[in-house]
Design an enzyme around this catalytic site. Structure first.
Site, PDB file in Angstrom:
ATOM      1  CG  ASP A   1      -2.535  88.617 -59.331  1.00 26.40           C
ATOM      2  OD1 ASP A   1      -3.304  89.177 -60.147  1.00 26.40           O
ATOM      3  OD2 ASP A   1      -2.173  89.150 -58.270  1.00 26.40           O
TER       4      ASP A   1
ATOM      5  CG  ASN B   1      -3.502  87.772 -66.691  1.00 25.41           C
ATOM      6  OD1 ASN B   1      -2.464  87.155 -66.460  1.00 25.41           O
ATOM      7  ND2 ASN B   1      -4.676  87.174 -66.869  1.00 25.41           N
TER       8      ASN B   1
ATOM      9  NE  ARG C   1       0.257  93.203 -60.839  1.00 25.86           N
ATOM     10  CZ  ARG C   1       0.302  92.425 -59.779  1.00 25.86           C
ATOM     11  NH1 ARG C   1       1.331  92.508 -58.943  1.00 25.86           N
ATOM     12  NH2 ARG C   1      -0.673  91.569 -59.539  1.00 25.86           N
TER      13      ARG C   1
ATOM     14  NE  ARG D   1      -7.173  95.274 -65.636  1.00 27.13           N
ATOM     15  CZ  ARG D   1      -6.347  94.851 -64.676  1.00 27.13           C
ATOM     16  NH1 ARG D   1      -5.288  95.554 -64.360  1.00 27.13           N
ATOM     17  NH2 ARG D   1      -6.588  93.726 -64.028  1.00 27.13           N
TER      18      ARG D   1
ATOM     19  CG  HIS E   1      -7.376  89.448 -68.793  1.00 26.86           C
ATOM     20  ND1 HIS E   1      -6.782  89.174 -67.582  1.00 26.86           N
ATOM     21  CD2 HIS E   1      -8.149  90.559 -68.595  1.00 26.86           C
ATOM     22  CE1 HIS E   1      -7.173  90.074 -66.688  1.00 26.86           C
ATOM     23  NE2 HIS E   1      -7.993  90.924 -67.277  1.00 26.86           N
TER      24      HIS E   1
ATOM     25  CG  ASN F   1     -11.576  88.700 -60.201  1.00 30.52           C
ATOM     26  OD1 ASN F   1     -11.149  87.550 -60.289  1.00 30.52           O
ATOM     27  ND2 ASN F   1     -10.830  89.670 -59.675  1.00 30.52           N
ATOM     28  CD1 TRP F   2     -18.811  88.277 -59.520  1.00 29.83           C
ATOM     29  CD2 TRP F   2     -19.265  88.689 -61.670  1.00 29.83           C
ATOM     30  NE1 TRP F   2     -19.160  87.087 -60.112  1.00 29.83           N
ATOM     31  CE2 TRP F   2     -19.445  87.311 -61.425  1.00 29.83           C
ATOM     32  CE3 TRP F   2     -19.484  89.184 -62.962  1.00 29.83           C
ATOM     33  CZ2 TRP F   2     -19.847  86.420 -62.432  1.00 29.83           C
ATOM     34  CZ3 TRP F   2     -19.878  88.293 -63.955  1.00 29.83           C
ATOM     35  CH2 TRP F   2     -20.053  86.938 -63.685  1.00 29.83           C
TER      36      TRP F   2
ATOM     37  NE  ARG G   1     -10.135  92.224 -61.644  1.00 34.06           N
ATOM     38  CZ  ARG G   1      -8.944  91.727 -61.918  1.00 34.06           C
ATOM     39  NH1 ARG G   1      -8.558  91.578 -63.162  1.00 34.06           N
ATOM     40  NH2 ARG G   1      -8.134  91.367 -60.940  1.00 34.06           N
TER      41      ARG G   1
ATOM     42  CD  GLU H   1       5.303  73.340 -47.462  1.00 35.57           C
ATOM     43  OE1 GLU H   1       5.936  74.413 -47.464  1.00 35.57           O
ATOM     44  OE2 GLU H   1       5.077  72.688 -46.428  1.00 35.57           O
TER      45      GLU H   1
HETATM   46  C1  IPE Z   1      -6.852  86.766 -57.551  1.00 32.90           C
HETATM   47  O1  IPE Z   1      -6.324  87.842 -58.216  1.00 32.90           O
HETATM   48  C2  IPE Z   1      -7.987  86.191 -58.342  1.00 32.90           C
HETATM   49  C3  IPE Z   1      -7.591  85.463 -59.543  1.00 32.90           C
HETATM   50  C4  IPE Z   1      -6.384  85.192 -59.892  1.00 32.90           C
HETATM   51  C5  IPE Z   1      -8.685  85.013 -60.353  1.00 32.90           C
HETATM   52  P1  IPE Z   1      -6.850  89.328 -57.958  1.00 32.90           P
HETATM   53  O2  IPE Z   1      -6.003  90.199 -58.804  1.00 32.90           O
HETATM   54  O3  IPE Z   1      -8.304  89.408 -58.150  1.00 32.90           O
HETATM   55  O4  IPE Z   1      -6.538  89.512 -56.410  1.00 32.90           O
HETATM   56  P2  IPE Z   1      -6.247  90.818 -55.575  1.00 32.90           P
HETATM   57  O5  IPE Z   1      -7.320  91.804 -55.918  1.00 32.90           O
HETATM   58  O6  IPE Z   1      -4.910  91.299 -55.988  1.00 32.90           O
HETATM   59  O7  IPE Z   1      -6.260  90.378 -54.159  1.00 32.90           O
HETATM   60  C1  IPE Z   2      -5.154  87.964 -63.002  1.00 33.39           C
HETATM   61  O1  IPE Z   2      -4.559  89.107 -63.455  1.00 33.39           O
HETATM   62  C2  IPE Z   2      -6.389  87.596 -63.793  1.00 33.39           C
HETATM   63  C3  IPE Z   2      -7.653  87.740 -63.061  1.00 33.39           C
HETATM   64  C4  IPE Z   2      -7.779  88.113 -61.821  1.00 33.39           C
HETATM   65  C5  IPE Z   2      -8.846  87.425 -63.789  1.00 33.39           C
HETATM   66  P1  IPE Z   2      -5.011  90.549 -62.987  1.00 33.39           P
HETATM   67  O2  IPE Z   2      -6.007  91.066 -63.968  1.00 33.39           O
HETATM   68  O3  IPE Z   2      -5.453  90.534 -61.580  1.00 33.39           O
HETATM   69  O4  IPE Z   2      -3.648  91.344 -63.149  1.00 33.39           O
HETATM   70  P2  IPE Z   2      -3.065  92.450 -62.190  1.00 33.39           P
HETATM   71  O5  IPE Z   2      -3.071  91.927 -60.803  1.00 33.39           O
HETATM   72  O6  IPE Z   2      -3.968  93.651 -62.333  1.00 33.39           O
HETATM   73  O7  IPE Z   2      -1.697  92.703 -62.709  1.00 33.39           O
HETATM   74 MG    MG Z   3      -4.467  90.844 -59.827  1.00 29.42          MG
END
Ligand code: IPE
Ligand code: IPE
Ligand code: MG
Length: 274
Positions: A40, A42, A44, A53, A57, A88-89, A91, A227
């Protein structure tokens, strides 16, 4: 044994004092067999650089490469990476498309490295709902690596822990009805056999990057006694030293599985004698 570990990283860590120091502290006999990672942060990472964004990735794909390499060198038997959740769909379409394109690119480019490192690739999740072009690349990578005997790399794609459990239940019920089995006989092991993770042991260590204290629908059944290690490091910044630090922290934990510590058990016994 410890020497073997240093040998596996020969030429890579000597120049890096932090990597070297951390690796030397790892106990080779107590490495986790299965490491799962919620990758998680990417978005930010990109936002901090005023980048889109998608740039986050792309940078994250580099961290995937590094994590797979580190796991293979540590001889970690199972590495499971959360790449795309069913949620994630939601998005923006362009972001989803970019993620799928990056995945295809990764599989095409990395297949050689997976082969060279004896890594077996597979996915977990509702693969049938992915685009045909993505499924083709997955199938190719799976077939090309299916006889490999090293680290099993499972990429969670279109994955949801609840869907995993629900699909397993549907499959068990169908099977039980077919064989006229008594539902009362269904065991935890039966359910585990119907999950996408069948054949994998439960994760010993679950890592989440970028500080969020939640599991976001990942491996809900399987992490019952894992853990959990949460780091503030954003996924695109996650490198060998971060991996080593997570394993080191894992080795400091005492896993009790609901039991009490052995010395405490003994003291209880002594008390009873008095
Ligand atoms: C969790 O991250 C899913 C993946 C790393 C693929 P998200 O960014 O989707 O999770 P939330 O929305 O913060 O819970
Ligand atoms: C994780 O990074 C990648 C996926 C969930 C695919 P994010 O895209 O969720 O990054 P943040 O949480 O918005 O920073
Ligand atoms: Mg995220």
């Amino acid at each position: 044994m410890q020497k073997q570990l240093l040998k596996n990283f020969a030429g890579l860590i000597e120049a890096n004092a932090k990597d070297d120091l951390l690796l030397r502290q790892l106990e080779v006999e107590r490495l986790p067999a299965h490491v799962a990672i919620i990758m998680d942060g990417n978005g930010r990472w990109a936002a901090r650089r005023n980048l889109p964004r998608v740039a986050g990735h792309r940078a994250g794909a580099e961290s995937v490469r590094a994590a797979v390499d580190t796991a293979a060198r540590l001889h970690i038997a199972y590495l499971t990476l959360y790449a795309f959740s069913t949620e994630n769909w939601k998005r923006p379409k362009l972001e989803v498309q970019a993620l799928m394109a990056l995945l295809k690119e990764f599989l095409r480019k990395e297949i050689r490295t997976l082969q060279d490192n004896n890594i077996r690739f597979q996915t977990i999740g509702r693969e049938q709902d992915l685009d045909a072009s993505v499924r083709r690349e997955i199938e190719q990578a799976r077939r090309d690596t299916e006889t490999n005997t090293g680290t099993v790399l499972s990429v969670a794609l279109n994955y949801s822990g609840r869907a995993d459990i629900l699909d397993a239940i549907k499959s068990i019920v169908t099977e039980a009805a077919h064989h006229h089995q008594d539902p009362a006989q269904i065991s935890e092991a039966d359910l585990a056999r119907h999950l996408y993770t069948r054949g994998l042991p439960d994760p010993d260590l679950l890592i989440r990057t970028s500080g969020e204290m939640r599991v976001s629908n990942f491996l809900l059944w399987q992490i019952a006694y894992s853990e959990i290690y949460v780091t503030e490091t954003l996924w695109p910044d996650f490198r060998r030293a971060d991996f080593f630090a997570a394993v080191l922290e894992f080795q400091r934990r005492e896993r009790r599985y609901g039991d009490v510590k052995t010395p405490e058990k003994n003291s209880l016994f002594v008390a009873n004698l008095k």
